[in-house]
Design an enzyme around this catalytic site. Sequence first.
Site, mmCIF file in Angstrom:
data_model
loop_
_atom_site.group_PDB
_atom_site.id
_atom_site.type_symbol
_atom_site.label_atom_id
_atom_site.label_comp_id
_atom_site.label_asym_id
_atom_site.label_seq_id
_atom_site.Cartn_x
_atom_site.Cartn_y
_atom_site.Cartn_z
ATOM 1 N N TYR A 11 0.750 -1.254 0.041
ATOM 2 C CA TYR A 11 0.105 0.064 -0.005
ATOM 3 C C TYR A 11 0.968 1.226 -0.155
ATOM 4 O O TYR A 11 0.726 1.916 -0.896
ATOM 5 C CB TYR A 11 -0.765 -0.138 1.180
ATOM 6 C CG TYR A 11 -1.859 1.078 1.391
ATOM 7 C CD1 TYR A 11 -2.417 1.886 0.341
ATOM 8 C CD2 TYR A 11 -2.006 1.725 2.875
ATOM 9 C CE1 TYR A 11 -3.230 2.997 0.739
ATOM 10 C CE2 TYR A 11 -2.570 2.702 2.982
ATOM 11 C CZ TYR A 11 -3.529 3.181 1.944
ATOM 12 O OH TYR A 11 -3.994 4.285 2.394
ATOM 13 N N ASN A 32 8.378 -10.011 -2.253
ATOM 14 C CA ASN A 32 8.043 -11.268 -2.665
ATOM 15 C C ASN A 32 6.571 -11.233 -3.102
ATOM 16 O O ASN A 32 6.128 -12.659 -3.227
ATOM 17 C CB ASN A 32 8.335 -12.160 -1.100
ATOM 18 C CG ASN A 32 7.523 -11.687 -0.196
ATOM 19 O OD1 ASN A 32 6.261 -10.826 -0.310
ATOM 20 N ND2 ASN A 32 7.726 -12.239 1.195
ATOM 21 N N PHE A 73 9.746 -0.805 3.243
ATOM 22 C CA PHE A 73 8.399 -0.797 3.417
ATOM 23 C C PHE A 73 8.066 -2.302 3.829
ATOM 24 O O PHE A 73 7.086 -2.717 4.656
ATOM 25 C CB PHE A 73 7.484 -0.367 2.561
ATOM 26 C CG PHE A 73 7.793 0.990 1.972
ATOM 27 C CD1 PHE A 73 7.166 2.080 2.707
ATOM 28 C CD2 PHE A 73 8.554 1.434 1.093
ATOM 29 C CE1 PHE A 73 7.115 3.316 2.445
ATOM 30 C CE2 PHE A 73 8.666 2.842 0.504
ATOM 31 C CZ PHE A 73 8.042 3.628 1.339
ATOM 32 N N ALA A 75 6.964 -5.369 5.344
ATOM 33 C CA ALA A 75 7.060 -6.092 6.752
ATOM 34 C C ALA A 75 5.570 -6.755 6.712
ATOM 35 O O ALA A 75 4.782 -6.252 6.080
ATOM 36 C CB ALA A 75 7.269 -4.913 7.623
ATOM 37 N N TYR A 141 4.292 -6.897 17.002
ATOM 38 C CA TYR A 141 4.511 -5.913 15.686
ATOM 39 C C TYR A 141 5.331 -4.778 16.053
ATOM 40 O O TYR A 141 6.330 -4.537 15.538
ATOM 41 C CB TYR A 141 3.099 -5.475 15.158
ATOM 42 C CG TYR A 141 3.044 -4.516 14.119
ATOM 43 C CD1 TYR A 141 3.871 -4.460 13.152
ATOM 44 C CD2 TYR A 141 2.382 -3.272 14.630
ATOM 45 C CE1 TYR A 141 3.850 -3.517 12.358
ATOM 46 C CE2 TYR A 141 2.501 -2.214 13.611
ATOM 47 C CZ TYR A 141 3.355 -2.340 12.608
ATOM 48 O OH TYR A 141 3.278 -1.182 11.643
ATOM 49 N N HIS A 187 -8.694 -2.436 8.773
ATOM 50 C CA HIS A 187 -8.391 -0.987 9.031
ATOM 51 C C HIS A 187 -9.788 -0.450 8.701
ATOM 52 O O HIS A 187 -10.801 -0.777 8.135
ATOM 53 C CB HIS A 187 -7.417 -0.428 8.009
ATOM 54 C CG HIS A 187 -6.101 -0.822 8.177
ATOM 55 N ND1 HIS A 187 -5.159 -1.743 7.535
ATOM 56 C CD2 HIS A 187 -5.329 -0.733 9.522
ATOM 57 C CE1 HIS A 187 -4.202 -1.975 8.010
ATOM 58 N NE2 HIS A 187 -4.099 -1.431 9.102
ATOM 59 N N ILE A 205 -18.181 -0.952 15.520
ATOM 60 C CA ILE A 205 -17.119 0.020 16.400
ATOM 61 C C ILE A 205 -16.796 -0.895 17.546
ATOM 62 O O ILE A 205 -17.525 -1.087 18.428
ATOM 63 C CB ILE A 205 -18.099 1.169 16.768
ATOM 64 C CG1 ILE A 205 -18.805 1.858 15.559
ATOM 65 C CG2 ILE A 205 -17.524 2.189 17.641
ATOM 66 C CD1 ILE A 205 -19.789 2.886 15.944
ATOM 67 N N ARG A 219 -7.807 8.712 16.585
ATOM 68 C CA ARG A 219 -6.599 8.530 15.907
ATOM 69 C C ARG A 219 -5.951 9.663 14.866
ATOM 70 O O ARG A 219 -7.075 10.355 14.429
ATOM 71 C CB ARG A 219 -6.754 7.284 14.767
ATOM 72 C CG ARG A 219 -6.834 5.666 15.463
ATOM 73 C CD ARG A 219 -5.586 5.334 16.306
ATOM 74 N NE ARG A 219 -5.714 4.154 16.941
ATOM 75 C CZ ARG A 219 -6.258 4.134 18.290
ATOM 76 N NH1 ARG A 219 -6.598 5.245 18.861
ATOM 77 N NH2 ARG A 219 -6.302 2.916 18.855
ATOM 78 N N ASP A 279 -6.184 -1.633 22.114
ATOM 79 C CA ASP A 279 -6.388 -0.302 21.428
ATOM 80 C C ASP A 279 -6.003 0.956 22.425
ATOM 81 O O ASP A 279 -7.134 0.882 23.322
ATOM 82 C CB ASP A 279 -7.755 -0.171 20.831
ATOM 83 C CG ASP A 279 -7.909 -0.693 19.441
ATOM 84 O OD1 ASP A 279 -6.825 -0.718 18.610
ATOM 85 O OD2 ASP A 279 -8.972 -0.905 19.052
HETATM 86 N N1 UDP Z 1 -11.730 0.304 14.297
HETATM 87 C C1 UDP Z 1 -13.392 -0.110 14.757
HETATM 88 N N2 UDP Z 1 -13.889 -0.976 13.753
HETATM 89 C C2 UDP Z 1 -13.278 -1.764 12.733
HETATM 90 C C3 UDP Z 1 -11.841 -1.321 12.430
HETATM 91 C C4 UDP Z 1 -11.302 -0.382 13.550
HETATM 92 O O1 UDP Z 1 -14.034 0.417 15.205
HETATM 93 O O2 UDP Z 1 -13.737 -2.615 12.236
HETATM 94 C C5 UDP Z 1 -11.124 1.222 15.196
HETATM 95 C C6 UDP Z 1 -10.109 0.805 15.968
HETATM 96 O O3 UDP Z 1 -10.623 0.361 17.333
HETATM 97 C C7 UDP Z 1 -9.257 1.973 16.118
HETATM 98 C C8 UDP Z 1 -9.535 2.827 14.954
HETATM 99 O O4 UDP Z 1 -10.575 2.174 14.271
HETATM 100 O O5 UDP Z 1 -9.672 2.637 17.212
HETATM 101 C C9 UDP Z 1 -8.473 2.582 13.746
HETATM 102 O O6 UDP Z 1 -8.213 1.264 13.899
HETATM 103 P P1 UDP Z 1 -7.347 0.724 12.368
HETATM 104 O O7 UDP Z 1 -7.181 -0.703 12.532
HETATM 105 O O8 UDP Z 1 -7.891 1.159 11.171
HETATM 106 O O9 UDP Z 1 -5.801 1.201 12.819
HETATM 107 P P2 UDP Z 1 -4.958 1.304 14.235
HETATM 108 O O10 UDP Z 1 -5.192 2.359 14.878
HETATM 109 O O11 UDP Z 1 -5.180 -0.173 14.896
HETATM 110 O O12 UDP Z 1 -3.592 1.191 13.648
#
Ligand code: UDP
Length: 329
Positions: A11, A32, A73, A75, A141, A187, A205, A219, A279
């Site tokens: 990406y 790869n 990148f 990973a 990670y 995501h 959510i 975020r 989170d």
């Molecule tokens: N999130 C959510 N529902 C989903 C995917 C993500 O509520 O189906 C929330 C997640 O808990 C975080 C935010 O959206 O607070 C961003 O999550 P994402 O996985 O996109 O990125 P991260 O912050 O984990 O790198």
Amino acid sequence: MHVFVTGGAGYIGSVTTELLLDAGHRVTVFDNLGRGHRAAIDTRASFIEGDLCDRDAIFGALQTVQPDAVLHFAAFALVGESMEHPQMYFQNNVVGGLNLADAMLAAGTPKIVFSSTCATYGQPDLVPITEEEKQLPQNPYGESKLMFEKMLDWYRHIHGIQPVFLRYFNACGATERFGEDHDPETHLIPLVLRVALGQRDEVKIFGSDYATPDGTCIRDYIHIVDLAAAHICALEKDVVGAFNLGTGTGHSVLEVIEACRAITGHAIPATVVDRRPGDPARLVASPRKAERELGWKAQCTDIAAIVGSAWRWHQSHPQGYNPEVSAIA
Ligand code: UDP
């Protein structure tokens, strides 16, 4: 410059390759194709199919290409997966990284710009997060990324390699040609847009009882073109060390879903479910050091514009890069 891009089929790597080529640089992609997509490799780039865990392959590639710099990148990048299979993360991100660093030494490549992450900070004490925040990752990670930062720091002191660590916050958005296509997708923004495309029924959510104004996590969503531009600044400037890449502004999960509803015109049903383990409530960057020392500043800071670019890409690529495979799956 001739730039060697590991993970150029992924990406962020694909968009950075596109921008490097637009700016007149030469690019060789090394990937790869395990999680990347052949169709995401800009046709103007040279391509070597290879794996960083294959020491001979990466030594041979750098020896042949003799690039001026490496953008790294490639990973694994899924927090949840790393909690189930930590070995995969240490193998690919740390052992693969070590092979790359050693191959750079052997080939005489001086500079590496490494895709690091705000996950190296774990639960920050202070938000907005500066580069001085303690680094205590909460998952393999983040730990694997921090380990490779530290390895590169030692290679800097002992061997004179010039490493730049770009600690990304939440990468999102797309160009007209390249966008986000992960399998599985975890995501927020692509999952929400898949509801608008009719491919999923609703968004989940993850928690609405956080200590934030609307109870959902906050975020720092940074547009992929801004991220890519920061790599070019890091290549062109004589800098080393860590830089946070974010806008400096946070958006809650509910605000992102609202922005997607406005852009798509779709109701996008959403249900609150349990919190996702690990989170943090609020992750927002202080981008001041990057602004000062890289001469970089995020340009696309409007969440509606960010989501709009992702929506255009998803509409033109409803099955991502692999329509046949996605259709069967
Ligand atoms: N999130 C959510 N529902 C989903 C995917 C993500 O509520 O189906 C929330 C997640 O808990 C975080 C935010 O959206 O607070 C961003 O999550 P994402 O996985 O996109 O990125 P991260 O912050 O984990 O790198």
